[in-house]
Write an enzyme that holds these catalytic residues in place. Structure first.
Site, PDB file in Angstrom:
ATOM      1  N   ASP A   1      40.741  45.691  37.179  1.00 11.81           N
ATOM      2  CA  ASP A   1      41.546  46.805  37.708  1.00 11.81           C
ATOM      3  C   ASP A   1      40.934  48.165  37.412  1.00 11.81           C
ATOM      4  O   ASP A   1      41.647  49.162  37.300  1.00 11.81           O
ATOM      5  CB  ASP A   1      42.981  46.771  37.154  1.00 11.81           C
ATOM      6  CG  ASP A   1      43.641  45.436  37.371  1.00 11.81           C
ATOM      7  OD1 ASP A   1      43.459  44.866  38.444  1.00 11.81           O
ATOM      8  OD2 ASP A   1      44.331  44.957  36.459  1.00 11.81           O
TER       9      ASP A   1
ATOM     10  N   LYS B   1      37.035  49.074  41.098  1.00 13.00           N
ATOM     11  CA  LYS B   1      35.780  48.653  41.738  1.00 13.00           C
ATOM     12  C   LYS B   1      35.862  48.769  43.254  1.00 13.00           C
ATOM     13  O   LYS B   1      34.877  49.082  43.907  1.00 13.00           O
ATOM     14  CB  LYS B   1      35.457  47.195  41.359  1.00 13.00           C
ATOM     15  CG  LYS B   1      35.121  47.009  39.898  1.00 13.00           C
ATOM     16  CD  LYS B   1      34.885  45.554  39.557  1.00 13.00           C
ATOM     17  CE  LYS B   1      36.124  44.699  39.682  1.00 13.00           C
ATOM     18  NZ  LYS B   1      37.229  45.060  38.800  1.00 13.00           N
TER      19      LYS B   1
ATOM     20  N   GLY C   1      42.411  41.975  43.005  1.00 12.28           N
ATOM     21  CA  GLY C   1      43.127  42.857  43.922  1.00 12.28           C
ATOM     22  C   GLY C   1      42.393  44.176  43.962  1.00 12.28           C
ATOM     23  O   GLY C   1      42.380  44.900  42.983  1.00 12.28           O
ATOM     24  N   HIS C   2      41.710  44.461  45.046  1.00 11.77           N
ATOM     25  CA  HIS C   2      40.926  45.692  45.152  1.00 11.77           C
ATOM     26  C   HIS C   2      41.599  46.608  46.170  1.00 11.77           C
ATOM     27  O   HIS C   2      41.754  46.237  47.331  1.00 11.77           O
ATOM     28  CB  HIS C   2      39.490  45.373  45.586  1.00 11.77           C
ATOM     29  CG  HIS C   2      38.740  44.593  44.547  1.00 11.77           C
ATOM     30  ND1 HIS C   2      37.570  43.941  44.811  1.00 11.77           N
ATOM     31  CD2 HIS C   2      38.997  44.372  43.246  1.00 11.77           C
ATOM     32  CE1 HIS C   2      37.138  43.350  43.694  1.00 11.77           C
ATOM     33  NE2 HIS C   2      37.994  43.597  42.739  1.00 11.77           N
TER      34      HIS C   2
ATOM     35  N   GLN D   1      37.336  41.190  38.799  1.00 12.29           N
ATOM     36  CA  GLN D   1      37.838  41.259  37.427  1.00 12.29           C
ATOM     37  C   GLN D   1      36.898  42.117  36.556  1.00 12.29           C
ATOM     38  O   GLN D   1      36.151  42.921  37.081  1.00 12.29           O
ATOM     39  CB  GLN D   1      38.043  39.861  36.823  1.00 12.29           C
ATOM     40  CG  GLN D   1      39.214  39.100  37.429  1.00 12.29           C
ATOM     41  CD  GLN D   1      38.884  38.358  38.698  1.00 12.29           C
ATOM     42  OE1 GLN D   1      37.777  37.892  38.893  1.00 12.29           O
ATOM     43  NE2 GLN D   1      39.828  38.264  39.594  1.00 12.29           N
TER      44      GLN D   1
HETATM   45  P1  IMP Z   1      43.657  33.856  36.547  1.00  9.29           P
HETATM   46  O1  IMP Z   1      42.403  34.555  36.933  1.00  9.29           O
HETATM   47  O2  IMP Z   1      44.714  33.910  37.622  1.00  9.29           O
HETATM   48  O3  IMP Z   1      43.428  32.484  36.048  1.00  9.29           O
HETATM   49  O4  IMP Z   1      44.300  34.662  35.310  1.00  9.29           O
HETATM   50  C1  IMP Z   1      43.679  34.708  34.031  1.00  9.29           C
HETATM   51  C2  IMP Z   1      43.811  36.080  33.406  1.00  9.29           C
HETATM   52  O5  IMP Z   1      43.026  37.005  34.132  1.00  9.29           O
HETATM   53  C3  IMP Z   1      45.232  36.651  33.415  1.00  9.29           C
HETATM   54  O6  IMP Z   1      45.431  37.407  32.243  1.00  9.29           O
HETATM   55  C4  IMP Z   1      45.239  37.559  34.623  1.00  9.29           C
HETATM   56  O7  IMP Z   1      46.216  38.581  34.518  1.00  9.29           O
HETATM   57  C5  IMP Z   1      43.832  38.110  34.554  1.00  9.29           C
HETATM   58  N1  IMP Z   1      43.319  38.555  35.863  1.00  9.29           N
HETATM   59  C6  IMP Z   1      42.843  37.791  36.858  1.00  9.29           C
HETATM   60  N2  IMP Z   1      42.438  38.550  37.881  1.00  9.29           N
HETATM   61  C7  IMP Z   1      42.635  39.824  37.526  1.00  9.29           C
HETATM   62  C8  IMP Z   1      42.361  41.088  38.155  1.00  9.29           C
HETATM   63  O8  IMP Z   1      41.842  41.189  39.280  1.00  9.29           O
HETATM   64  N3  IMP Z   1      42.701  42.190  37.439  1.00  9.29           N
HETATM   65  C9  IMP Z   1      43.229  42.125  36.193  1.00  9.29           C
HETATM   66  N4  IMP Z   1      43.497  40.980  35.571  1.00  9.29           N
HETATM   67  C10 IMP Z   1      43.201  39.844  36.231  1.00  9.29           C
END
Ligand code: IMP
Length: 498
Positions: free
Chosen positions: A23, A26, A50-51, A289
């Site tokens: 977040d 990017k 989420g971009h 991420q």
């Molecule tokens: P997953 O990627 O859905 O398996 O989630 C694993 C961890 O990564 C969790 O703490 C999510 O909140 C975090 N996470 C996954 N994608 C994002 C992102 O794009 N931004 C921020 N946190 C993320």
């Protein structure tokens, strides 16, 4: 002995990575950098990302509005060639929805400009249900990860287990059905063994439906789809019996396969990069991420399941490390994280946290969950600069910090007398409640800086803040890291070059 003549490689390749917990903004950086690029490629993660980019809503008077992308590279509005590489995991239903979503802003040519590597693994409803079931079990043990429920972990597990379906399977409808049936049978046995009750089972599908309705609001509002199109409960039972509805699931994926293959973009993305570079093109590699969510180097176990570092671009796209010319790191002027896990620099003063939260609109772009906020953490950013060999940093959202009397920067951690300038490699130490961030305190600034157009017009406190962060990032690193641009607002022009 024959010597090899060193020849300059053709083309330019730039990788953009988040150097915090995701977040960082990017999307905005990719959107800006893509103006000069010929090809923009996502290398990892899935629609957990989420971009947000500001785009002109062509069908609505061209007004600037946010467009949130989850799978497609954040350059769709630039109408450039974009690609999804083999290291990504793709939910075909989500991909079809997202293509319709960007089309609803007037960027429908994405169907022609998008390439997807056939090696890319698929996320299906099986992985999504598994993600939620595993979270349920972890919550029971008091240790949820707080995943985005997009099936990411189980999808990458499927790759490691060599059971995942691939984008290539979308090209072969018969095999797709057979493979899907096998996976559904295996998964049914697994869910039974996990002891998921029928009530929990129904709840998971009801929750999935709620999530899909929220995520696809725009398509419903614009009457491109109906609410019924996002009803996942139809997948939860057949003939009144609880369990996967094989026929409904197969029909949904056959339909998505038909649509995706009709775009004619399933092709070898590694080879596409090779050809672009051979023609001296400019390729932008988009990470998802952030470093602290990397499956190896992040804040274990509260990480995602992909390689979020710049090196992930090599393994995810089938390119060698020396192809990359520049590594850009993206950070916010403070720290946020969403989901569970440590945030050493968490802001403890509620009014300051609330102000940053509100001014920075700190809600997850994929899940809408509020993000936790902290002071800028130079320890994690410095480690991330090393892991990614970052050369230049974009420091965003500095406008959010306006109005604070003082601003803190964490320059090192201390635990039981030991000092850390880099993230502790032992995750027990990072998770230790005794880990103390040590801060420098700098003066804040009162002015709204979002309308400043020249670096020299910035308040001296802002310049001082940026210079101090740059100095801290460079401590004990072999490369030189420069902060070459800062972000002062969400708009595409709200950048200042130093
Ligand atoms: P997953 O990627 O859905 O398996 O989630 C694993 C961890 O990564 C969790 O703490 C999510 O909140 C975090 N996470 C996954 N994608 C994002 C992102 O794009 N931004 C921020 N946190 C993320």
């Amino acid at each position: 002995m024959a010597t090899m003549k060193a020849e300059k490689k053709k083309g330019t390749v730039i990788v953009v990575s988040g150097i915090q917990w995701g977040d960082e903004g990017k999307g905005k950086v990719i959107d800006q950098e893509s103006q000069e690029a010929d090809l923009i490629v996502r290398h990892g993660g899935g629609n957990n990302a989420g971009h947000t980019v500001m785009v002109a809503d062509i069908f609505n008077g061209g007004q600037q509005i946010p467009m949130v992308l989850h799978l497609l590279p954040s350059a769709v509005a630039r109408r450039k060639a974009i690609a999804i590489g083999a290291g990504v995991v793709v939910d075909p239903l989500a991909l079809v929805n997202e293509v319709d979503y960007v089309s609803s802003f007037g960027y429908g040519e994405v169907r022609r400009t998008l390439s997807v590597d056939p090696r890319t693994a698929l996320v299906t409803v099986i992985e999504r249900v598994m993600d939620m079931a595993q979270e349920l079990i972890r919550s029971r043990n008091g240790k949820p990860i707080g995943t985005t429920a997009r099936g990411i972990g189980p999808a990458y597990a499927g790759v490691a287990n060599r059971t995942a379906l691939k984008v290539a399977d979308l090209l072969h409808p018969k095999q797709l059905c057979t493979l899907l049936e096998q996976r559904l049978e295996e998964a049914t046995r697994l869910f039974r063994a996990m002891g998921i009750t029928s009530t929990q089972w129904r709840q998971i599908f009801a929750d999935l439906t709620g999530m899909e309705l929220r995520a696809n609001q725009r398509l419903i509002e614009r009457k491109l789809r109906t609410e019924a199109d996002f009803d996942y409960t139809v997948f939860a039972s057949a003939n009144g019996k609880v369990g996967f509805n094989f026929a409904a699931i197969e029909a949904a994926y056959q339909n998505a396969a038909h649509l995706i293959t009709s775009w004619r973009g399933v092709r070898d993305v590694s080879d596409l990069i090779r050809r672009t570079v051979m023609l001296s093109g400019r390729v932008l590699l988009e990470g998802a991420q952030g470093a602290m969510l990397d499956v190896n180097f992040g804040s274990w176990p509260n990480v995602t399941s992909s390689h979020t570092l710049a090196g992930g671009a090599c393994t995810g796209l089938g390119i060698g490390p020396t192809l990359i010319d520049t590594s850009i790191g993206v950070a916010k002027g403070y720290t946020t994280r969403v989901g569970s896990g440590p945030l050493p620099t968490r802001i403890t003063e509620p009014e300051i946290a609330a102000s940053i939260h509100q001014r920075g609109n700190e809600f997850g772009a994929s899940t809408g969950r509020p993000r936790d906020v902290g002071w800028f953490d130079a320890v994690i950013a410095r480690s991330a600069c090393w892991w990614n060999l970052v050369q230049t940093v974009r420091l965003l959202k500095l406008d959010v910090l306006s109005g604070l009397d003082e601003i803190k920067i964490c320059f090192r951690y201390c635990l039981n007398g030991e000092r850390f300038y880099q993230v502790p490699a032992d995750y027990h130490q990072l998770n230790d409640s005794g880990l103390e961030p040590e801060y420098l305190t700098l003066p804040g600034w009162e002015q709204d800086i979002s309308k400043v157009r020249r670096w020299r017009d910035l308040p001296k406190e802002v310049k001082g803040y940026v210079a101090k962060i740059e100095q801290l990032l460079n401590e004990r690193l072999p490369q030189r890291v420069t902060i070459d641009q800062i972000g002062i607002g969400p708009g595409p022009d709200q950048y200042l070059t130093r």
